[in-house]
Write a protein that holds these residues in place. Structure first.
Motif, short mmCIF file in Angstrom:
data_model
loop_
_atom_site.label_atom_id
_atom_site.label_comp_id
_atom_site.label_asym_id
_atom_site.label_seq_id
_atom_site.Cartn_x
_atom_site.Cartn_y
_atom_site.Cartn_z
N PHE A 69 0.83 -1.20 0.00
CA PHE A 69 0.00 0.00 0.00
C PHE A 69 0.87 1.26 0.00
N SER A 70 2.13 1.11 0.40
CA SER A 70 3.03 2.25 0.49
C SER A 70 3.71 2.48 -0.85
N GLN A 71 3.33 3.53 -1.51
CA GLN A 71 3.93 3.83 -2.81
C GLN A 71 5.41 4.22 -2.70
N PRO A 72 5.82 4.96 -1.66
CA PRO A 72 7.26 5.20 -1.52
C PRO A 72 8.06 3.91 -1.34
N VAL A 73 7.52 2.95 -0.62
CA VAL A 73 8.21 1.67 -0.46
C VAL A 73 8.37 0.99 -1.81
N LEU A 74 7.31 0.98 -2.61
CA LEU A 74 7.39 0.34 -3.93
C LEU A 74 8.37 1.06 -4.83
N MET A 75 8.37 2.37 -4.80
CA MET A 75 9.32 3.13 -5.62
C MET A 75 10.76 2.82 -5.20
N THR A 76 10.97 2.70 -3.88
CA THR A 76 12.30 2.38 -3.38
C THR A 76 12.71 0.98 -3.80
N PHE A 77 11.80 0.02 -3.63
CA PHE A 77 12.12 -1.35 -4.01
C PHE A 77 12.44 -1.43 -5.51
N HIS A 78 11.61 -0.81 -6.32
CA HIS A 78 11.80 -0.88 -7.77
C HIS A 78 13.11 -0.22 -8.19
N ALA A 79 13.45 0.89 -7.55
CA ALA A 79 14.70 1.58 -7.89
C ALA A 79 15.92 0.73 -7.56
#
Length: 255
Positions: free
Chosen positions: A159-169
């Motif tokens: 649900f955390s978009q910053p977490v997903l952005m961090t993981f993807h980066a």
């Protein structure tokens, strides 16, 4: 500029049943018993939740608090080492026959995925300890997943978009799924999915319409809906074009 989607590990499927936390209608959620039972009933995909304890070990648990699903109190962040998990009962609360089931590590789950030939949606919980610990969590998950057999498939969701952005980066090879509650699914969803490098959107079932499912699909995204515990509704969603549903009764929907 939108983030590039994963290209190495993007599962291709339709009408998929995700066993949500294993088979929690018949075994304590997020335990080896629940995942094994789901596999016994024919599930090929499971869904589970991951956060880290004090020593940085990723563990499988939904709540930050231990109270609901174990015989312990307090927060999972208070568990110092993985060795302490052996003293935490995660099964007795559900039924006496599950006494002794443990909170498991992500490494133990990876072993099960390899052994039972299962695929998994890994939901990263929103770590409450700040950015530094969130990065530890992200990298620890990727380290554990590196032990998967090559044919195993993974979706990383949150649900955390910053977490997903961090993981993807940091680990762009894995497919990303953005989780949404209906109340938070605003008209900027396409911008969010593109910025997260997502391949999937995981919307809440409540209030979801055919038109919205079609809009997601027309934009090029897989649509996996949570949490669907009625056969008629699952069939309706899949007929609308949803690529999968998360359910607590996978044994009933697979049949």
């Amino acid at each position: 500029m939108a983030a590039t989607r994963a290209t190495q590990h993007v599962p291709a499927f339709n009408s998929t049943i995700f066993a949500h936390r294993g088979l929690p209608s018949r075994a304590p959620e997020n335990t080896l018993a629940a995942f094994d039972l789901a596999a016994d009933e024919g599930a090929t995909w499971i869904e589970t939740d991951v956060d880290i304890i004090a020593d940085g070990t990723p563990i499988i648990i939904h709540d930050t608090a231990l109270d609901r699903t174990t015989d312990h109190r307090g927060k999972l962040y208070d568990i110092a080492t993985a060795e302490e998990l052996a003293g935490i009962d995660a099964g007795s609360w559900f039924a006496p026959e599950f006494a002794g089931e443990r909170v498991i590590t992500l490494d133990a789950l990876v072993d099960l995925l390899n052994r039972r030939k299962l695929n998994a949606n890994i939901e990263i919980k929103a770590n409450e300890q700040g950015a530094e610990r969130t990065i530890v969590l992200v990298d620890a998950i990727a380290s554990s997943l590196a032990r998967l057999d090559p044919e195993r498939e993974i979706i990383i969701s949150s649900f955390s978009q910053p977490v997903l952005m961090t993981f993807h980066a940091r680990h762009p090879e894995y497919a990303i799924g953005v989780l949404y509650e209906t109340a938070a699914l605003y008209d900027d969803w396409l911008s969010v999915l593109e910025l997260c490098g997502a391949s999937y959107i995981h919307p809440e079932d409540a209030g979801l319409t055919r038109e919205r499912v079609q809009a997601f699909r027309d934009a090029g995204y897989g649509v996996n809906v949570w949490t669907v515990d009625a056969r008629d509704r699952a069939n309706e969603l899949l007929n609308w074009g949803a690529t999968g549903v998360f359910t607590n009764i996978a044994d009933q929907l697979i049949r």
